[in-house]
Design a protein around this motif. Structure first.
Motif, short mmCIF file in Angstrom:
data_model
loop_
_atom_site.label_atom_id
_atom_site.label_comp_id
_atom_site.label_asym_id
_atom_site.label_seq_id
_atom_site.Cartn_x
_atom_site.Cartn_y
_atom_site.Cartn_z
N PRO A 184 0.83 -1.21 0.00
CA PRO A 184 0.00 0.00 0.00
C PRO A 184 0.87 1.26 0.00
N ALA A 185 0.40 2.29 -0.69
CA ALA A 185 1.26 3.42 -1.03
C ALA A 185 0.95 4.70 -0.26
N GLY A 186 0.10 4.64 0.75
CA GLY A 186 -0.33 5.86 1.43
C GLY A 186 0.80 6.71 1.98
N LYS A 187 1.70 6.10 2.74
CA LYS A 187 2.79 6.86 3.34
C LYS A 187 3.73 7.42 2.27
N ALA A 188 4.00 6.63 1.24
CA ALA A 188 4.92 7.07 0.18
C ALA A 188 4.32 8.21 -0.62
N VAL A 189 3.02 8.15 -0.91
CA VAL A 189 2.37 9.25 -1.63
C VAL A 189 2.37 10.51 -0.78
N ASP A 190 2.13 10.35 0.51
CA ASP A 190 2.16 11.49 1.44
C ASP A 190 3.53 12.17 1.39
N GLN A 191 4.59 11.38 1.49
CA GLN A 191 5.94 11.94 1.49
C GLN A 191 6.28 12.58 0.15
N LEU A 192 5.90 11.91 -0.95
CA LEU A 192 6.20 12.43 -2.28
C LEU A 192 5.49 13.75 -2.53
N SER A 193 4.26 13.88 -2.05
CA SER A 193 3.47 15.08 -2.30
C SER A 193 4.11 16.33 -1.71
N ARG A 194 4.92 16.16 -0.69
CA ARG A 194 5.56 17.31 -0.04
C ARG A 194 6.65 17.93 -0.90
N GLN A 195 7.03 17.24 -1.98
CA GLN A 195 8.03 17.77 -2.89
C GLN A 195 7.39 18.47 -4.10
N ALA A 196 6.06 18.60 -4.10
CA ALA A 196 5.36 19.16 -5.25
C ALA A 196 5.67 20.64 -5.44
N HIS A 197 5.71 21.04 -6.71
CA HIS A 197 5.91 22.45 -7.06
C HIS A 197 4.59 23.11 -7.48
N LYS A 198 3.62 22.29 -7.87
CA LYS A 198 2.32 22.81 -8.29
C LYS A 198 1.23 22.30 -7.35
N ASP A 199 0.23 23.12 -7.14
CA ASP A 199 -0.88 22.79 -6.25
C ASP A 199 -2.13 22.52 -7.09
N LEU A 200 -2.11 21.43 -7.84
CA LEU A 200 -3.19 21.10 -8.77
C LEU A 200 -4.43 20.62 -8.02
N ARG A 201 -5.60 21.09 -8.47
CA ARG A 201 -6.86 20.70 -7.83
C ARG A 201 -7.95 20.50 -8.89
N PHE A 202 -8.98 19.76 -8.52
CA PHE A 202 -10.13 19.58 -9.40
C PHE A 202 -11.33 19.30 -8.51
N PRO A 203 -12.42 20.08 -8.65
CA PRO A 203 -13.58 19.89 -7.77
C PRO A 203 -14.36 18.62 -8.12
N VAL A 204 -14.74 17.91 -7.09
CA VAL A 204 -15.56 16.71 -7.25
C VAL A 204 -17.01 17.08 -7.01
N LYS A 205 -17.90 16.63 -7.88
CA LYS A 205 -19.32 16.93 -7.74
C LYS A 205 -19.89 16.15 -6.56
N LEU A 206 -20.60 16.86 -5.68
CA LEU A 206 -21.19 16.23 -4.51
C LEU A 206 -22.68 16.00 -4.73
N ARG A 207 -23.18 14.88 -4.21
CA ARG A 207 -24.60 14.56 -4.19
C ARG A 207 -24.98 14.38 -2.73
N GLU A 208 -25.44 15.48 -2.11
CA GLU A 208 -25.69 15.50 -0.66
C GLU A 208 -24.38 15.20 0.06
N PHE A 209 -24.25 14.01 0.62
CA PHE A 209 -23.01 13.64 1.31
C PHE A 209 -22.22 12.57 0.54
N SER A 210 -22.59 12.34 -0.71
CA SER A 210 -21.95 11.28 -1.50
C SER A 210 -21.21 11.86 -2.69
N PHE A 211 -20.27 11.08 -3.24
CA PHE A 211 -19.45 11.55 -4.34
C PHE A 211 -18.80 10.36 -5.03
N SER A 212 -18.24 10.62 -6.20
CA SER A 212 -17.54 9.60 -6.98
C SER A 212 -16.09 10.01 -7.16
N LEU A 213 -15.17 9.04 -7.02
CA LEU A 213 -13.74 9.33 -7.17
C LEU A 213 -13.12 8.67 -8.40
#
Length: 313
Positions: A184-213
């Motif tokens: 599982p890659a959770g810790k490694a992704v966390d550590q890698l993300s701290r080296q990012a130069h760009k703060d890329l984002r994309f809004p996820v559409k919400l349906r009340e309290f539910s969403f799709s990833l």
């Protein structure tokens, strides 16, 4: 006096002892072959059977395996009819055998109930188990927003929101494996993300309290194929998870005013998520070692069950 708890989830073998105030958890991740995204249940069950004696040895060496008055185990993923995974048979069967051998009671709990108990205890708010609260169960296989109510010595959790397809943990793990990290890659992704130069984002559409990833997995793949820096891709994935969970939490707090928010599960150990939800929602978090799969919550619930049975709770 102490009790023993066992939890054999899909990715961690755990045994814990709790004495009413403190305790010790011994755990070991299951082995996943490089490049693969998980384990077959038969493989997980086999590894649990091999690894449980090692966890008992750790507890024994720490001086914890004495005066055991009850044994408990996670026997299913959730406390609902039909909830079942074969991997939990390892802890359940050994727990029942140990209880019979020691002549002490055995108590069955769900993996999710254990997560909530461990999170509440390690956050310093075990009293949450005796009142309603909101909770996130964020893990490799689960992204659920829960309305939790007390139910005797344990809790009952109603799913009121969360992902409609892949979990937050799956999105993070798939991002990590796509970037060449081990699962599982959770810790490694966390550590890698701290080296990012760009703060890329994309809004996820919400349906009340539910969403799709799943659509965000496609966005992540587009970034990788487009030659984006791996650290920026890692940050993008975590931004998506953090922003989405925070927005849903804020909506739920408006619908259920006054209820505290508790976060549990392996994804809840992510540094960025903890910072965002603490700042925006005043959320409570388990200590990192009790966010990931563990048996401490099962042991805590077993202690409470024994206290109730003997008339002290």
């Amino acid at each position: 006096m102490a009790v023993l708890g066992l939890d054999t989830s899909n990715y961690t073998t755990s045994a814990a002892v709790f004495d009413g105030a403190g305790g010790c958890n011994a755990g070991r991740l299951l082995s996943v072959r490089p490049g693969e995204l998980g384990l077959r249940q038969s493989d997980a069950l086999f590894q649990h059977v091999k690894q449980l004696p090692e966890q008992f040895e750790k507890l024994e060496q720490g001086g914890w395996l004495h005066d055991i008055r009850a044994v408990g185990a996670s026997t299913c993923p959730r406390a609902v009819e039909g909830s079942y995974m074969p991997c939990f048979l390892a802890g359940a069967s050994q727990g029942q055998s140990l209880a019979r051998t020691l002549g002490v009671p055995f108590f069955a709990h769900s993996h999710q109930q254990g997560h909530l108990a461990a999170a509440a205890w390690s956050a310093g708010h075990l009293e949450l188990l005796d009142r309603p609260f909101l909770a996130w169960h964020l893990s490799g296989g689960t992204t659920e927003l829960l309305l939790v109510r007390p139910d005797g010595i344990t809790v009952q959790a109603e799913i009121i929101g969360g992902t409609e397809d892949i979990s937050a943990g799956q999105l993070i793990d798939r991002t990590g494996v796509r970037l060449g990290l081990d699962f599982p890659a959770g810790k490694a992704v966390d550590q890698l993300s701290r080296q990012a130069h760009k703060d890329l984002r994309f809004p996820v559409k919400l349906r009340e309290f539910s969403f799709s990833l799943s659509g965000m997995e496609n966005k992540m793949e587009q970034l990788v194929q487009g030659g984006a820096d791996p650290a920026d891709v890692a940050r993008f994935t975590l931004n998506v998870v953090c922003d989405t969970v925070a927005k849903v939490t804020q909506r739920a707090m408006e619908r259920h005013p006054g209820l505290p928010v508790l976060c549990s599960g392996g994804v809840a150990s992510n540094v960025q998520l903890r910072e965002v939800l603490t700042r925006r929602c005043s959320a409570l978090f388990a200590q990192p070692q009790y966010s990931t799969d563990n048996a401490m919550g099962t042991a805590i619930l077993t202690w409470r069950a024994l206290e109730r049975q003997e008339g002290r709770l």
